[in-house]
Scaffold this active site. Structure first.
Site, PDB file in Angstrom:
ATOM      1  N   ARG A 103       0.833  -1.211   0.000  1.00 33.35           N
ATOM      2  CA  ARG A 103       0.000   0.000   0.000  1.00 33.35           C
ATOM      3  C   ARG A 103       0.866   1.260   0.000  1.00 33.35           C
ATOM      4  NH1 ARG A 103      -2.439  -2.996  -1.964  1.00 33.35           N
ATOM      5  NH2 ARG A 103      -4.389  -3.970  -1.370  1.00 33.35           N
ATOM      6  N   GLU A 106       1.913   1.538  -3.422  1.00 28.27           N
ATOM      7  CA  GLU A 106       0.755   1.950  -4.217  1.00 28.27           C
ATOM      8  C   GLU A 106       0.484   3.454  -4.075  1.00 28.27           C
ATOM      9  OE1 GLU A 106      -3.461  -0.164  -4.948  1.00 28.27           O
ATOM     10  OE2 GLU A 106      -3.086   0.415  -2.870  1.00 28.27           O
ATOM     11  N   SER A 129      15.148  14.643  -0.828  1.00 29.08           N
ATOM     12  CA  SER A 129      16.164  13.692  -0.400  1.00 29.08           C
ATOM     13  C   SER A 129      15.568  12.582   0.458  1.00 29.08           C
ATOM     14  CB  SER A 129      17.249  14.416   0.407  1.00 29.08           C
ATOM     15  OG  SER A 129      18.208  13.498   0.887  1.00 29.08           O
TER      16      SER A 129
END
Length: 163
Positions: A103, A106, A129
């Site tokens: 997730r 995702e 960064s």
């Protein structure tokens, strides 16, 4: 603290983790300590502490000494396991198979270009960064009693150089 809320490690599921991970997680489980309590004891952020356990962050000499003390691991042994440089990114297959880690992947997959566009508008051409970086995880409960995960990423903005 209840054992039900402790992150543990089944090393057979994570063949690419360093030997230090098994040693650290075993001591953590034996002492029934959370990452939050270990982090407080060593003076680090809990995500940074967990990253040391997974071999994704470098432990300082001070971290090693404090971890050895709080986890009751022989200092010389722990130092031999943690003194090298981490081999970051090697421990997880890609794409990740764990549902929570997937997730997170995702989120970047679905919102990555949106994040990039908004960051470029706010900061100009550059990157955030992941080296000069910190992160926190908080638990928030709404008025209906639903729990929400609040994950904050804080990375130094690095503008691209003109050459």
């Amino acid at each position: 603290m209840s054992n039900l809320n402790l992150a543990t490690l089944d090393i057979s599921e994570h063949a690419n983790l360093p030997t230090s991970s098994e040693v650290l997680f075993k001591a953590k489980a034996d002492k029934k300590l959370s990452f939050e309590s270990i982090a407080a004891a060593i003076g680090r952020n809990e995500v940074a502490t967990a990253a040391i356990f997974y071999g994704q962050a470098k432990a300082s000499e001070e971290d090693i000494a404090k971890l050895a003390q709080v986890l009751e691991i022989d200092h010389a042994h722990l130092e031999s396991l943690l003194s090298g440089f981490p081999d970051r990114g090697k421990s997880v297959s890609f794409p990740p198979k764990d549902p929570l880690i997937y997730r997170l992947y995702e989120i970047v997959q679905n919102y990555g270009y949106a994040y990039k566009a908004v960051m470029n508008e706010k900061f100009g051409d550059g990157i955030m960064s992941a080296i000069s970086f910190s992160t926190t995880v908080e638990k928030e409960t709404d008025k209906d009693g639903n729990n929400w995960a609040v994950v904050t990423w804080r990375g130094k903005w690095l503008p691209y150089s003109r050459f």
